[in-house]
Each structure stands twice: as C-alpha cells, then as structure tokens.
Scaffold this active site. Structure first.
Site, PDB file in Angstrom:
ATOM      1  N   ARG A  35       0.825  -1.273  -0.078  1.00 40.78           N
ATOM      2  CA  ARG A  35      -0.052  -0.067  -0.084  1.00 40.78           C
ATOM      3  C   ARG A  35       0.815   1.349  -0.010  1.00 40.78           C
ATOM      4  NH1 ARG A  35      -4.967  -1.682   3.736  1.00 40.78           N
ATOM      5  NH2 ARG A  35      -6.480  -2.433   2.092  1.00 40.78           N
ATOM      6  N   LYS A 208     -17.087 -16.165   5.235  1.00 38.51           N
ATOM      7  CA  LYS A 208     -18.311 -16.325   5.560  1.00 38.51           C
ATOM      8  C   LYS A 208     -19.581 -15.688   4.522  1.00 38.51           C
ATOM      9  CE  LYS A 208     -17.935 -14.593  10.403  1.00 38.51           C
ATOM     10  NZ  LYS A 208     -17.955 -13.214  10.980  1.00 38.51           N
ATOM     11  N   GLY A 358      -8.442  -8.918   0.473  1.00 36.20           N
ATOM     12  CA  GLY A 358      -7.199  -8.842   0.963  1.00 36.20           C
ATOM     13  C   GLY A 358      -6.711 -10.464   1.049  1.00 36.20           C
ATOM     14  N   GLY A 381     -12.708  -4.297   1.337  1.00 36.67           N
ATOM     15  CA  GLY A 381     -14.058  -3.961   1.498  1.00 36.67           C
ATOM     16  C   GLY A 381     -14.502  -2.993   0.574  1.00 36.67           C
TER      17      GLY A 381
HETATM   18  P1  ADP Z   1     -10.948 -12.050   1.280  1.00 38.43           P
HETATM   19  O1  ADP Z   1     -10.039 -11.275   2.389  1.00 38.43           O
HETATM   20  O2  ADP Z   1     -10.226 -12.345   0.033  1.00 38.43           O
HETATM   21  O3  ADP Z   1     -12.266 -11.136   1.101  1.00 38.43           O
HETATM   22  P2  ADP Z   1     -12.035 -13.542   3.311  1.00 38.43           P
HETATM   23  O4  ADP Z   1     -11.618 -12.624   4.560  1.00 38.43           O
HETATM   24  O5  ADP Z   1     -13.332 -13.605   3.001  1.00 38.43           O
HETATM   25  O6  ADP Z   1     -11.233 -13.389   1.981  1.00 38.43           O
HETATM   26  O7  ADP Z   1     -11.837 -15.127   3.731  1.00 38.43           O
HETATM   27  C1  ADP Z   1     -10.274 -15.702   3.945  1.00 38.43           C
HETATM   28  C2  ADP Z   1     -10.365 -16.794   4.879  1.00 38.43           C
HETATM   29  O8  ADP Z   1     -11.061 -17.582   4.618  1.00 38.43           O
HETATM   30  C3  ADP Z   1      -8.860 -17.465   4.854  1.00 38.43           C
HETATM   31  O9  ADP Z   1      -8.253 -17.098   6.003  1.00 38.43           O
HETATM   32  C4  ADP Z   1      -9.211 -18.928   4.645  1.00 38.43           C
HETATM   33  O10 ADP Z   1      -8.431 -19.637   5.597  1.00 38.43           O
HETATM   34  C5  ADP Z   1     -10.730 -19.004   4.969  1.00 38.43           C
HETATM   35  N1  ADP Z   1     -11.176 -20.124   4.433  1.00 38.43           N
HETATM   36  C6  ADP Z   1     -11.376 -20.546   3.113  1.00 38.43           C
HETATM   37  N2  ADP Z   1     -11.940 -21.569   3.075  1.00 38.43           N
HETATM   38  C7  ADP Z   1     -12.324 -22.126   4.399  1.00 38.43           C
HETATM   39  C8  ADP Z   1     -12.982 -23.275   4.804  1.00 38.43           C
HETATM   40  N3  ADP Z   1     -13.463 -24.279   4.040  1.00 38.43           N
HETATM   41  N4  ADP Z   1     -13.122 -23.465   5.983  1.00 38.43           N
HETATM   42  C9  ADP Z   1     -12.957 -22.527   7.087  1.00 38.43           C
HETATM   43  N5  ADP Z   1     -12.172 -21.050   6.468  1.00 38.43           N
HETATM   44  C10 ADP Z   1     -11.756 -21.135   5.177  1.00 38.43           C
HETATM   45 MG    MG Z   2     -10.001 -11.041   4.665  1.00 38.08          MG
END
Ligand code: ADP
Ligand code: MG
Length: 402
Positions: A35, A208, A358, A381
């Site tokens: 960043r 989630k 992220g 976000g």
């Molecule tokens: P981003 O930051 O790209 O938006 P998120 O923050 O929504 O992604 O999610 C990332 C997290 O989701 C990671 O830490 C990963 O370990 C977790 N994750 C992915 N698949 C699973 C799973 N099947 N069970 C539990 N956690 C998971």
């Molecule tokens: Mg994340």
C-alpha cells in the site's frame, strides 16, 4: 468526471494527501509495504510539481469503548512504524510528527518547503475520525490549499480524513482531486461494476456468507456465473440438502442461501467434491471426499473434480472478479484449490481479471501470480462496496467534478 491531480497546478501549493497506509504490522515492523508503494506515484507527482505535502492515513483500529484497550491499540497502531518505510521507498526525508493536529504539526507544516513531505500520526488516534467529526476535519484542512484523495481502501468510509476534510476545503473554495491510485482502482473496478463485457464470471470464497450477502446479490444481477468455494460453499451446499459434516456453516444464512440459489437460476456453481479433515489444526485424517461429507469431517478445500469444473466455467470468461480463497490456503495441506484457480486465472490472457479481497490478494502473491492479474485492488471492503453500490463510494463522491 471527477477532478484528478492532472487537472491541478501544484506549484507552491500546500496539499493534504489522504493515503492508505493501513499496512499489516508485526511488532512494529511493516509486513507488507504494497500500500505504501502504491501511494508513491501520486506523492512523487505532487512534489515534482512544486507542492509541499502533508500525508495522512488511518492505521488499524483503536477501541475507544474499552479504556484498557485504547492505549494498547494506540501503541500497536502508531504511524511512527510506517514513517521509516515510507522514507526508504520514497528515497527522501519524511518529516514525521507524532500528533494528528496541534502545535507540532502546525510548526512542521509552516516550515515545510516545496518538494518536501511530512506525515502525521494515525488519524484514528482522534475519536471523532470515524464519526466524521467536524473539528478534526477543520484541523486537517487548516492552511491547506488542495485535498487529494488517494486512499482507495478507505474510500467507502465517510470519515473526517476521507470525507469531512474535503467538504471543509470545498466550502472555502479550495480544490479537491483524486490521485493516481484512486483513478486506477476506479477504472479497473468499473469494468466489474458496469458488466458490459461477457461472459463475466465471479469467483467467490472465503470465510463467511454473511460478509458478502450484498455483493452476492449485486453480482447476481451482473454476472453470467458465480463460482463458489471456501467455507461459504458449505452454507450453500447445506441449503441444497447436501451433507456437510462438521464444515463451517452459518445456520442463520441458510434461508438467504436458499433464496439466492432459487433466484440464481443455475448461475451459482457449487463444489462437487472436497478435501476434508477430521480436525482443523491437528487432523489425524485428511482425505478427498465426494459431494456429501462424512460425519465428523469438515471441508477445507475444493476437490480435484471441482477444480476442473471451475476451470471449464472460467475458460471463455472476458471479465473475472475474484473475492475470497477456495480453501484454507494459508495451510499447504489445503492450498491446492486456491492455487489451481489462481494459476488458471493468471493464465487467462484474453480476460480482464480483478482481485478484490485482502486474503485473495495475499494468495495471489503466495502463488507468484499477482503480476499476471489485470488488477489487484488495494481495498478489499472498498472494492466489494463499489460493486454493491454500483460504483458509488463516499470518498469519490465528495471530490469535485471537472
Ligand atoms: P478476502 O480477504 O479475500 O475477502 P475472506 O476474508 O472472506 O477473503 O476469507 C479468507 C479466509 O477464509 C482465509 O483465512 C481462509 O483460511 C478462510 N477459509 C477459506 N476456506 C475455508 C474453509 N473451507 N473453512 C474455513 N475457513 C476457510
Ligand atoms: Mg479477508
């Protein structure tokens, strides 16, 4: 069209530049300087054109509700940790002041010469920042001629340093503009917002469903397909009557998932197999699983058939928006799904590929694919909200039109 820094003469001007220096820190060391690097083109442009520049950003979260936590959060998220890294990357001295406003800031600002740069303390040290407090906005605007917004990662927030300060300066007849990073982010993400090129495929995963309800709804209106992986997939699968064992499921989102699948009319593609384990941290058994997961096991990655199915679904894509890893990619035992999809996306030469998230951006770096994406957003976000709100973010709206 919003005014950009190319529309302004900076000779002799005093500029407040809002950057996104919300970088990951560990024990006072910057763990990822991306960043800061992304902010350099704007900083250099301004100083080369004769401006003097006051940089400001937030850094982490400060909990003001818990009096015991407040000083700890402040100690952890002190902007003094960022200053040396900025100085190193910029290649010139940075005058760092450990307050957001006050006599030290005013004195340093008064003595700053054209071409010089100062950095102030974390704007969230002031409680009113996140409430768009006018006192802070006025302090930040004090003795400034121009406000430049280049903090894409904070553009979805109407805070004093992203929104209020621009209002104050505009009311005084001063100029406001977007920096180069904002311009690049807006231009790239606009392709995902406008959805004028097809096939447009979204790849959604991560932890989630509840974090991403709004973006799923918005994407359903725009895309041809949504490929779902990560923990999110198990809520959708359960809604479809599939056995998901101990996988992470959000029971309160099952109804949403059901309606979503009905509305999607086949647009949402779910995993057909998985990598499962009997325990998250210390598994005795890790094994491939078909669509129904055995009792006592949890899905931690998409399986081989799913990887092939998803590659096929992506093969003719013209635009791809990726948010959220396909599995627990941080652990090498569950990284294959995310790695395979990431590498496949990176190999799609005729598609415009965007990462907004992220952890997904971190995955692309871990798998040495980051450079091959058309755009990797600096704001997780913010990029989601940009899609949800059809391109409208407060930190962009507040900047004056050309
Ligand atoms: P981003 O930051 O790209 O938006 P998120 O923050 O929504 O992604 O999610 C990332 C997290 O989701 C990671 O830490 C990963 O370990 C977790 N994750 C992915 N698949 C699973 C799973 N099947 N069970 C539990 N956690 C998971
Ligand atoms: Mg994340």
């Amino acid at each position: 069209m919003k005014k950009t820094i190319k529309d302004i003469n900076f000779e002799g001007k005093g500029v407040l530049l809002r950057v996104d220096f919300n970088v990951p820190l560990k024990d006072g060391v910057v763990k990822d300087d991306n960043r800061i690097r992304e902010a350099l083109p704007t900083i250099k442009y301004l100083i080369e054109r004769g401006a003097r520049v006051c940089l400001c950003s937030h850094l982490g979260k400060i909990d003001f509700k818990d009096a015991e936590k407040t000083p700890k959060d402040m100690a952890k998220n002190d902007m003094k940790f960022v200053a040396p890294k900025l100085e190193e990357l910029l290649g010139q001295h940075v005058y760092y002041v450990d307050e957001v406003y006050g006599s030290k800031v005013e004195e340093t600002w008064a003595n700053l010469k054209a071409g010089e740069v100062m950095l102030i303390q974390n704007t969230r040290y002031i409680k009113g920042e996140t409430k768009n407090d006018e006192t802070l906005a006025k302090e930040l605007a004090k003795n400034k001629d121009v406000f430049v917004m280049d903090a894409f990662g904070s553009a979805h927030r109407s805070h004093s340093s992203t929104y209020g300060v621009a209002e104050v300066l505009k009311a005084e007849g001063k100029e406001t503009a977007l920096g180069f990073l904002m311009e690049k982010e807006v231009e790239s993400l606009s392709k995902c917002v406008e959805a004028s090129e097809h096939p447009y495929v979204a790849v959604l995963g991560g932890a989630k469903v509840s974090d991403k309800i709004k973006v799923i709804e918005a994407l359903l209106e725009k895309v041809d397909k949504i490929i779902v992986g990560g923990a999110m997939a198990y809520t959708f699968l359960k809604a479809n009557g599939v056995e998901v064992g101990n996988s992470r499921v959000e029971l309160d989102q099952l109804d949403f998932a059901k309606t979503c699948l009905e509305k999607a009319n086949g647009k949402i593609i779910l995993p057909v197999d998985h990598v499962v384990a009997d325990d998250f941290e210390n598994p005795d058994v890790i094994k491939p699983s078909d669509i129904n997961i055995d009792e006592g096991f949890m899905g931690l990655d998409i399986g081989d058939k799913t990887i092939e199915l998803y590659k096929e679904a992506l093969s003719d894509a013209k635009v791809v928006f990726w948010n959220g890893p396909m599995g627990v990619f941080e652990d090498s035992r569950y990284e294959k799904g995310t790695r395979s999809i990431c590498e496949y996306l990176a190999s799609l030469d005729s598609a415009f590929t965007v990462i907004g998230g992220g952890d997904s951006a971190a995955a692309s770096k871990q798998f040495n694919c980051k450079e091959k994406f058309s755009h990797v957003s600096t704001g997780g976000g913010a990029s989601l909200e940009m899609i949800e709100n059809n391109g409208v973010l407060p930190g962009i709206e507040v900047i004056e039109d050309k």
